[in-house]
Design an enzyme around this catalytic site. Structure first.
Site, short mmCIF file in Angstrom:
data_model
loop_
_atom_site.label_atom_id
_atom_site.label_comp_id
_atom_site.label_asym_id
_atom_site.label_seq_id
_atom_site.Cartn_x
_atom_site.Cartn_y
_atom_site.Cartn_z
N LYS A 66 0.85 -1.20 0.00
CA LYS A 66 0.00 0.00 0.00
C LYS A 66 0.88 1.25 0.00
O LYS A 66 0.65 2.18 -0.78
CB LYS A 66 -0.94 0.00 1.22
CG LYS A 66 -2.09 -0.98 1.07
CD LYS A 66 -2.96 -1.09 2.32
CE LYS A 66 -4.04 -2.16 2.09
NZ LYS A 66 -4.97 -2.33 3.21
N GLN A 110 -5.07 -1.52 9.33
CA GLN A 110 -5.02 -2.82 8.67
C GLN A 110 -5.71 -3.87 9.54
O GLN A 110 -5.46 -3.95 10.75
CB GLN A 110 -3.54 -3.19 8.41
CG GLN A 110 -3.35 -4.44 7.57
CD GLN A 110 -3.88 -4.30 6.14
OE1 GLN A 110 -3.91 -3.21 5.56
NE2 GLN A 110 -4.31 -5.41 5.57
N ASP A 133 -11.21 3.00 3.68
CA ASP A 133 -11.64 1.60 3.62
C ASP A 133 -13.15 1.51 3.39
O ASP A 133 -13.65 0.44 3.03
CB ASP A 133 -11.31 0.88 4.93
CG ASP A 133 -10.03 0.06 4.85
OD1 ASP A 133 -9.67 -0.36 3.74
OD2 ASP A 133 -9.41 -0.17 5.91
N1 LIG Z 1 -8.07 -2.31 6.56
C1 LIG Z 1 -8.14 -3.34 5.68
N2 LIG Z 1 -7.71 -4.55 6.06
C2 LIG Z 1 -7.81 -5.58 5.17
C3 LIG Z 1 -8.31 -5.38 3.86
C4 LIG Z 1 -8.77 -4.09 3.52
O1 LIG Z 1 -9.28 -3.84 2.39
N3 LIG Z 1 -8.66 -3.09 4.45
N4 LIG Z 1 -8.28 -6.42 2.93
C5 LIG Z 1 -7.50 -7.62 3.21
C6 LIG Z 1 -6.04 -7.52 2.90
N5 LIG Z 1 -5.66 -6.72 1.73
C7 LIG Z 1 -5.60 -5.37 1.88
O2 LIG Z 1 -5.54 -4.84 2.94
C8 LIG Z 1 -5.19 -7.33 0.54
C9 LIG Z 1 -5.21 -8.69 0.37
C10 LIG Z 1 -4.67 -9.28 -0.78
C11 LIG Z 1 -4.13 -8.50 -1.79
C12 LIG Z 1 -3.48 -9.11 -2.99
O3 LIG Z 1 -3.09 -8.40 -3.89
N6 LIG Z 1 -3.31 -10.43 -3.01
C13 LIG Z 1 -2.59 -11.12 -4.05
C14 LIG Z 1 -2.07 -12.44 -3.51
C15 LIG Z 1 -1.26 -12.24 -2.26
C16 LIG Z 1 -0.53 -13.47 -1.77
O4 LIG Z 1 0.08 -14.17 -2.57
O5 LIG Z 1 -0.57 -13.69 -0.55
C17 LIG Z 1 -3.50 -11.41 -5.23
O6 LIG Z 1 -4.68 -11.71 -5.01
O7 LIG Z 1 -2.99 -11.38 -6.36
C18 LIG Z 1 -4.11 -7.13 -1.63
C19 LIG Z 1 -4.64 -6.56 -0.48
C20 LIG Z 1 -7.63 -7.96 4.70
N7 LIG Z 1 -7.36 -6.82 5.52
#
Ligand SMILES: Nc1nc2c(c(=O)[nH]1)N[C@@H](CN(C=O)c1ccc(C(=O)N[C@@H](CCC(=O)O)C(=O)O)cc1)CN2
Length: 301
Positions: A66, A110, A133
């Protein structure tokens, strides 16, 4: 011949794969252009503060990504990393400070937070106009009533992918599997706004495969690895997989899979998001979009 564990995405017919990674990169490039224009026209730089409590390894990676992407888009990034035993009162005090800081237009904590901290109380303490968020009850209410909400990033990303792929969603039957405040419920609201007929399914839904088979659009946000199978889908359905589940492999390594069994679903669907590289990258791109929106609104745009 046995079915491979996952279909290699490069062997799919053209147009079948909804490439969230590429879409997110294009969105970020547009955001960077808009950030530069805002600086030039109003002399203001969007600022995002990200708060991480504890050392959860996945959260550390998301927070790092981020911050990196925020800076790449020309915005100011501030990170607050607090120890896992930080008292709830200290976190609330930090949010108060960020709420009052005119250089910060977006604040997020987060998730998940450590057990001794009440996540709902933390979310409610963030100023709704800085709640990038989109989790604050005020933003949830605005979304439900068609107002100017900041919309949760993951469902916003899913909606952008669906509209890009399908164009008009009006009249489509969408089944959202999962009823969380963060994904399922706001996803249903966004699909309603697009005049879909929306079914929200969950753990108590009777005969979930039959419910899914009715859907033109399936959004799986249930947190159970590879639960949705190909024979749950109507041929030609569009499948959006929100799941990010890390599973152990027999060789001791691990891999990330979605809530949809890609190998059986891809041949039946007309289009599908992969995991990784589908919805996940859109979550962060939409966070940057929301931060830009919050900053634009702060100067009356
Ligand atoms: N305050 C927040 N906490 C959390 C959120 C949120 O939107 N706001 N969402 C999730 C975690 N998250 C962002 O925070 C998030 C999760 C996954 C990805 C991502 O790009 N994943 C990759 C694979 C990652 C891996 O290999 O582990 C993908 O899908 O290509 C981005 C953001 C929970 N917490």
């Amino acid at each position: 011949m046995t079915t491979p564990a996952t279909l290699p995405t490069e062997n799919l017919p053209t147009g079948k794969l909804i490439d969230g990674k590429a879409f997110a990169a294009t969105l970020r490039a547009q955001i960077a252009v808009d950030v530069a224009a805002l600086k030039a026209s109003h002399g203001v730089q969007p600022g995002l503060a990200v708060v991480l409590v504890g050392e959860d390894p996945a959260s550390q990676i998301y927070v790092r990504n981020k911050a990196k992407q925020t800076v790449e888009c020309g915005m100011k990034s501030v990170e607050h990393k607090l120890s896992a035993d930080t008292p709830e009162a200290d976190l609330l005090a930090l949010i108060d400070t960020l709420n009052a800081d005119p250089t910060i237009h977006g604040i997020l904590v987060q998730l998940p937070v450590p057990k001794h901290i009440d996540a709902d109380k933390i979310i409610a303490a963030i100023r709704p106009d800085k709640d990038v968020d989109g989790f604050h009850p005020m933003n949830a209410g605005l979304l439900a009533t068609g107002g100017k909400a900041l919309v949760p990033c993951t469902p916003l990303g899913c909606s952008l992918l669906l509209k890009d792929h399908l164009g008009d969603l009006s009249g489509k039957h969408a089944v959202v599997i999962g009823r969380s405040n963060i994904v399922g419920k706001p996803m249903a609201q966004l699909l309603l706004q697009e005049s879909c007929t929306v079914t929200v399914a969950h753990s108590r839904t009777k005969d979930l495969p039959a419910v899914c088979r009715e859907a033109d659009i399936v959004v799986a946000a249930v947190g159970r690895p590879e639960m949705v199978k190909g024979d749950w889908l109507k041929p030609g359905a569009v499948v959006i997989d929100v799941g990010i589940n890390r599973i152990a492999l027999p060789d001791g390594k691990s891999k990330v899979v979605g809530d949809v069994d890609f190998a059986s679903a891809a041949p039946v669907a007309s289009a599908i998001t992969p995991v990784p590289g589908g919805v996940g990258p859109m979550t962060i791109a939409c966070l940057l979009k929301n931060t830009l929106t919050a900053c634009q609104r702060s100067v009356g745009l």
